[in-house]
Design a protein around this motif. Structure first.
Motif, mmCIF file in Angstrom:
data_model
loop_
_atom_site.group_PDB
_atom_site.id
_atom_site.type_symbol
_atom_site.label_atom_id
_atom_site.label_comp_id
_atom_site.label_asym_id
_atom_site.label_seq_id
_atom_site.Cartn_x
_atom_site.Cartn_y
_atom_site.Cartn_z
ATOM 1 N N GLU A 19 -1.639 3.790 -10.331
ATOM 2 C CA GLU A 19 -2.802 3.788 -9.440
ATOM 3 C C GLU A 19 -2.446 4.255 -8.040
ATOM 4 O OE1 GLU A 19 -5.860 0.504 -11.213
ATOM 5 O OE2 GLU A 19 -4.272 -0.262 -9.906
ATOM 6 N N GLU A 20 -1.293 3.841 -7.549
ATOM 7 C CA GLU A 20 -0.886 4.260 -6.201
ATOM 8 C C GLU A 20 -0.536 5.742 -6.170
ATOM 9 O OE1 GLU A 20 0.806 0.084 -4.318
ATOM 10 O OE2 GLU A 20 2.220 1.519 -5.193
ATOM 11 N N PRO B 8 -6.244 11.905 -3.247
ATOM 12 C CA PRO B 8 -7.150 10.937 -2.606
ATOM 13 C C PRO B 8 -8.618 11.282 -2.775
ATOM 14 C CG PRO B 8 -6.019 12.291 -0.965
ATOM 15 C CD PRO B 8 -5.342 12.557 -2.269
ATOM 16 N N ASP C 263 0.845 -1.186 0.000
ATOM 17 C CA ASP C 263 0.000 0.000 0.000
ATOM 18 C C ASP C 263 0.886 1.244 0.000
ATOM 19 O OD1 ASP C 263 -2.830 1.189 0.595
ATOM 20 O OD2 ASP C 263 -1.521 2.116 2.099
ATOM 21 N N ASP D 201 -3.764 7.629 -6.073
ATOM 22 C CA ASP D 201 -4.353 7.481 -4.738
ATOM 23 C C ASP D 201 -3.643 8.382 -3.730
ATOM 24 O OD1 ASP D 201 -5.660 6.559 -2.470
ATOM 25 O OD2 ASP D 201 -4.505 4.713 -2.343
ATOM 26 N N ARG E 43 -8.170 -2.040 -1.822
ATOM 27 C CA ARG E 43 -9.576 -2.024 -1.395
ATOM 28 C C ARG E 43 -9.990 -3.379 -0.818
ATOM 29 N NH1 ARG E 43 -11.104 1.325 -6.427
ATOM 30 N NH2 ARG E 43 -11.452 3.421 -5.576
ATOM 31 N N TRP F 220 -9.349 7.174 -6.243
ATOM 32 C CA TRP F 220 -8.614 6.130 -6.934
ATOM 33 C C TRP F 220 -7.862 5.271 -5.925
ATOM 34 C CZ3 TRP F 220 -8.364 5.325 -12.284
ATOM 35 C CH2 TRP F 220 -9.080 6.254 -13.039
ATOM 36 N N ALA F 221 -7.845 3.979 -6.161
ATOM 37 C CA ALA F 221 -7.086 3.053 -5.319
ATOM 38 C C ALA F 221 -6.917 1.751 -6.076
ATOM 39 C CB ALA F 221 -7.798 2.804 -3.992
#
Length: 486
Positions: free
Chosen positions: A395-396, A403, A103, A399, A413, A407-408
């Protein structure tokens, strides 16, 4: 007025279900086929220790919702944090290790032994005055209409079993993939049922601490993966500085290894750094021969209940392969969702509550079953591919930087939220459609900007051009995502 709840299965999911029921004041009886797993003489499930658990937010939240902080504290004290995957590969003839964080914000999975979780729950249940646990009891029949169940109590004389009859108000089946409760429920409700054994077997190995230092042999805060497409070797850390490792491979590979003496060559070729650094050649061969080679099953069924009298949870309802690390977490989440729905309905509306539970949970369980099957390819193949790493980075980055745009990664998720699995998949598919349409334009823009700035001699400007393109993806993607969701 307290009701009589029967829970069949004293594993982690059944134990948590009993805990939820007991905390609401019900009289709870737990019936388990095996002897008490806390007894050192008890043969473990499947005659081997289970694959180590990766406890994530869904499981932790389900424990938290018991409103018993001592349970959460007891369980979490026996876990070991993993901040990401450590990928072991050969590149250009050289063995390397590459870390991939789970993450962007540093959230972690918690590695733990299944028995430790189970023991903590059973110990607490035994301290509750309204709970009784019956080990060595085999379920032989259920009449869901008359609310009666029959069990055989195993005795020291294996040839002699004593049958007992038990009445109940409500019965919860948490008795695993080969559930007897599900089998008997099928006689009362037209249940759709799908069972699949995938073309993979697994065998467990033990990696001891270093003989010289007594410490971990490899970095401990990771899930270690040796990805080899049709085969994969993984290792999870334990509190005693050892690792629990698992070989996954095709049935054909296992059959070939069983009939030859090539296990050492197989590991040397496919899994660099394992032998002799982590396991000695002698131990490798001994563990491969002595530990069972077990199948992996995926089960889907629907519905999960009969009328107002019975329900199935955990593997009894949706056994899944372990490649997303969600099997136990999903089972624990079943319990939380079930009792949240039951709490919203009075006892005389339990049939309505269970119907709501089945409708909601079937779609989520089917989704995570499918995701777990597909995630083998990510673990064994995709983690080695640049395209996967680029997409993960994009994607990270979105995110982390924006935020508010929502997007994540799908993995984040699934693992670090309590969002319904079906909603996770819907959002991931929407994001994929947007990224597929927008990323190409962003990369083209970045390439043009990069070429210009390189001619101007500004390497840092190249980076800024790429980052500005990513921000443009975020803004455009957010607009499109909001339209789709609207």
């Amino acid at each position: 007025m307290p009701e009589r709840f029967i829970v069949v299965g004293a594993g982690p999911v059944g134990s948590l279900a009993a805990l939820y029921a007991a905390a609401r004041g019900h009289i709870v009886e737990i019936y388990e086929l095996r002897p008490d797993l806390r007894d050192p003489q008890t043969t473990p499930l499947n005659f081997a220790k289970s694959i180590n658990l990766a406890l994530s937010e869904r499981g932790i939240n389900s424990l938290r919702e018991t409103a018993l902080p001592e349970i959460v504290e007891s369980v979490l004290s026996e876990t070991f944090p993993m901040q990401g995957r450590m990928i072991h590969v050969q590149k250009n003839g050289k063995y390397i290790r590459e870390a991939q964080l789970y993450d962007a914000r540093g959230k972690k999975l918690l590695a733990m032994d299944r028995t430790g979780l189970n023991t903590a729950l059973l110990d607490h249940l035994e301290s509750m005055p309204n709970v009784t646990i019956h080990f060595s009891h085999k379920l032989t029949g259920i009449d869901f209409r008359s609310r009666t169940a029959w069990f055989e109590r195993q005795t020291t004389n294996a040839a002699r079993a004593i049958e007992i009859q038990v009445g109940f108000s409500f019965i919860i089946g948490a008795d695993g993939a080969h559930s007897a409760v599900r089998y008997h429920m099928m006689k009362f409700v037209p249940m759709s049922y799908q069972q699949q054994y995938i073309d993979k077997l697994w065998c467990q190995f033990h990696i001891p601490p270093s003989e010289t230092t007594g410490d971990f042999r490899i970095p401990p805060n990771y899930l270690h993966i040796w990805p080899q497409d049709e085969s994969m070797f993984i290792a999870l850390p334990n509190l005693d500085k050892s690792f629990t490792a698992t070989l996954f491979s095709t049935r054909a590979n296992f059959q070939a290894l069983d009939t030859t003496t090539d296990i050492l060559d197989f590991f040397t070729t496919k899994f660099p750094g394992v032998v002799p650094d982590l396991i000695s050649p002698l131990e490798l061969e001994d563990q491969y021969k002595s530990n069972p080679h077990l199948p992996l099953i995926s089960i889907k069924c629907s519905p999960y209940h009969y009328s107002s009298t019975g329900v199935i949870v955990g593997d009894a309802a949706h056994a899944m392969v372990p490649f997303y690390g969600q099997g136990m977490n999903a089972g624990l989440e079943d319990v939380r969702v079930l009792f949240e729905i039951l709490d919203r309905h009075p006892p005389n509306q339990r049939a309505k509550a269970l119907d709501e539970y089945s409708r909601q949970r079937v779609s989520d369980a089917h989704t995570i079953n499918d995701l777990a099957l597909r995630n083998y390819a990510e673990m064994a193949t995709d983690v080695k591919r640049p395209l996967y790493l680029v997409r993960k980075w994009i994607e990270e980055t979105l995110d982390l930087w924006v935020p508010g745009f929502g997007w994540a990664t799908q993995y984040s998720r699934v693992t670090f939220s309590n969002m319904r699995y079906s909603e996770v998949q819907d959002r991931a598919q929407r994001q994929a459609r947007i990224l597929n349409g927008v990323v190409g334009l962003a990369l083209a823009s970045a390439a043009v900007s990069g070429a210009f700035f390189v001619r101007a001699g500004g390497a840092e400007r190249v980076k800024m051009g790429v980052l500005k393109s990513i921000c443009w993806v975020a803004r455009r993607g957010s607009e499109l995502l909001q339209r789709v969701q609207g």
